[in-house]
Design a protein around this motif. Structure first.
Motif, PDB file in Angstrom:
ATOM      1  N   LEU A  66      -8.285 -11.275  18.252  1.00 37.83           N
ATOM      2  CA  LEU A  66      -6.866 -11.598  18.179  1.00 37.83           C
ATOM      3  C   LEU A  66      -6.110 -10.414  17.602  1.00 37.83           C
ATOM      4  O   LEU A  66      -6.643  -9.623  16.838  1.00 37.83           O
ATOM      5  CB  LEU A  66      -6.653 -12.835  17.299  1.00 37.83           C
ATOM      6  N   HIS A  67      -4.852 -10.287  17.976  1.00 40.58           N
ATOM      7  CA  HIS A  67      -4.032  -9.209  17.422  1.00 40.58           C
ATOM      8  C   HIS A  67      -3.621  -9.589  16.009  1.00 40.58           C
ATOM      9  O   HIS A  67      -3.146 -10.688  15.769  1.00 40.58           O
ATOM     10  CB  HIS A  67      -2.771  -9.001  18.272  1.00 40.58           C
ATOM     11  N   LYS A  68      -3.815  -8.658  15.116  1.00 40.95           N
ATOM     12  CA  LYS A  68      -3.395  -8.876  13.744  1.00 40.95           C
ATOM     13  C   LYS A  68      -2.036  -8.226  13.566  1.00 40.95           C
ATOM     14  O   LYS A  68      -1.786  -7.143  14.067  1.00 40.95           O
ATOM     15  CB  LYS A  68      -4.374  -8.238  12.765  1.00 40.95           C
ATOM     16  N   ALA A  69      -1.169  -8.892  12.847  1.00 38.83           N
ATOM     17  CA  ALA A  69       0.132  -8.319  12.542  1.00 38.83           C
ATOM     18  C   ALA A  69      -0.034  -7.409  11.339  1.00 38.83           C
ATOM     19  O   ALA A  69      -0.382  -7.863  10.257  1.00 38.83           O
ATOM     20  CB  ALA A  69       1.144  -9.418  12.251  1.00 38.83           C
ATOM     21  N   GLU A  70       0.154  -6.127  11.561  1.00 43.43           N
ATOM     22  CA  GLU A  70       0.034  -5.178  10.476  1.00 43.43           C
ATOM     23  C   GLU A  70       1.301  -4.350  10.420  1.00 43.43           C
ATOM     24  O   GLU A  70       1.751  -3.845  11.434  1.00 43.43           O
ATOM     25  CB  GLU A  70      -1.166  -4.255  10.680  1.00 43.43           C
ATOM     26  N   ALA A  71       1.837  -4.227   9.262  1.00 45.22           N
ATOM     27  CA  ALA A  71       3.020  -3.391   9.079  1.00 45.22           C
ATOM     28  C   ALA A  71       2.624  -2.201   8.230  1.00 45.22           C
ATOM     29  O   ALA A  71       2.007  -2.359   7.192  1.00 45.22           O
ATOM     30  CB  ALA A  71       4.124  -4.184   8.389  1.00 45.22           C
ATOM     31  N   SER A  72       2.944  -1.037   8.733  1.00 48.23           N
ATOM     32  CA  SER A  72       2.702   0.149   7.921  1.00 48.23           C
ATOM     33  C   SER A  72       3.947   1.008   7.989  1.00 48.23           C
ATOM     34  O   SER A  72       4.591   1.110   9.024  1.00 48.23           O
ATOM     35  CB  SER A  72       1.477   0.910   8.402  1.00 48.23           C
ATOM     36  N   ILE A  73       4.263   1.595   6.898  1.00 44.90           N
ATOM     37  CA  ILE A  73       5.443   2.438   6.827  1.00 44.90           C
ATOM     38  C   ILE A  73       4.969   3.849   6.523  1.00 44.90           C
ATOM     39  O   ILE A  73       4.061   4.042   5.728  1.00 44.90           O
ATOM     40  CB  ILE A  73       6.431   1.908   5.764  1.00 44.90           C
ATOM     41  N   SER A  74       5.558   4.807   7.198  1.00 37.20           N
ATOM     42  CA  SER A  74       5.172   6.194   6.960  1.00 37.20           C
ATOM     43  C   SER A  74       5.892   6.712   5.720  1.00 37.20           C
ATOM     44  O   SER A  74       6.877   6.143   5.265  1.00 37.20           O
ATOM     45  CB  SER A  74       5.525   7.050   8.169  1.00 37.20           C
ATOM     46  N   TRP A  75       5.402   7.844   5.201  1.00 39.55           N
ATOM     47  CA  TRP A  75       6.075   8.473   4.061  1.00 39.55           C
ATOM     48  C   TRP A  75       7.502   8.830   4.455  1.00 39.55           C
ATOM     49  O   TRP A  75       8.426   8.677   3.663  1.00 39.55           O
ATOM     50  CB  TRP A  75       5.312   9.717   3.610  1.00 39.55           C
ATOM     51  N   GLY A  76       7.664   9.316   5.681  1.00 40.50           N
ATOM     52  CA  GLY A  76       9.000   9.691   6.149  1.00 40.50           C
ATOM     53  C   GLY A  76       9.950   8.505   6.180  1.00 40.50           C
ATOM     54  O   GLY A  76      11.107   8.609   5.769  1.00 40.50           O
ATOM     55  N   GLN A  77       9.471   7.370   6.667  1.00 41.26           N
ATOM     56  CA  GLN A  77      10.301   6.167   6.703  1.00 41.26           C
ATOM     57  C   GLN A  77      10.663   5.713   5.297  1.00 41.26           C
ATOM     58  O   GLN A  77      11.775   5.278   5.050  1.00 41.26           O
ATOM     59  CB  GLN A  77       9.571   5.029   7.437  1.00 41.26           C
TER      60      GLN A  77
END
Length: 161
Positions: free
Chosen positions: A30-41
């Motif tokens: 199943l697709h997991k919902a993962e949120a990642s933010i970059s250093w730039g963001q």
């Protein structure tokens, strides 16, 4: 009248165990919902919090910024926790050079606004936009405007990749 179906405890435990086993077996598919933010963001999100903050010559606080005071403040306040030098000329000596075509969110962009040497810095947002403390206060600018394009010197990447 509602009737309740009562199952023996051993049967309920069996169904529960079966449900857990099925969940663990099929989770990788199943697709997991993962949120990642970059250093730039992260840096640009912090930078945008100060839009409208007034310009102040030599300013290094949220009461008023000049260009390099603003970038120094944002990079230190963000999760990156990077301490930049105070002047834009010194900030230009910091980090890794980046070609204009390879700019990433959070890169520092530098300009010669005094005609002699590096005198202005901003934070690249993406899509040819950057944010900086201009004489009108902190605002979003376009690298494609003739004024900025003619004075562009280069960019530096100070964030982890």
């Amino acid at each position: 009248m509602i009737q309740v179906l009562r199952l023996p405890k051993w049967m309920m435990a069996g169904f529960t165990t079966l449900a857990l086993v099925m969940a663990f077996l099929f989770t990788p598919f199943l697709h997991k919902a993962e949120a990642s933010i970059s250093w730039g963001q992260e840096v640009t999100t912090v930078a945008k919090l100060y839009i409208g903050t007034p310009f102040k010559w030599g300013g290094t606080t949220s009461k008023g910024f000049d260009a390099s005071g603003y970038t120094k403040y944002v990079f230190k306040k963000s999760a990156a926790k990077i301490t930049l030098p105070l002047s834009s000329k010194e900030q230009y000596k910091f980090g890794k050079s980046v070609l204009k075509k390879n700019l990433k969110e959070g890169d520092l962009v530098f300009f010669k606004t005094n005609g002699r040497d590096i005198s202005f810095v901003g934070i690249y947002l993406g899509n040819n936009k950057f944010i900086a403390a201009t004489s009108n206060g902190v605002s979003i600018q376009s690298l494609t405007l003739k004024y900025w394009n003619d004075r562009y010197v280069g960019a530096k990447r100070v964030l982890k990749e």
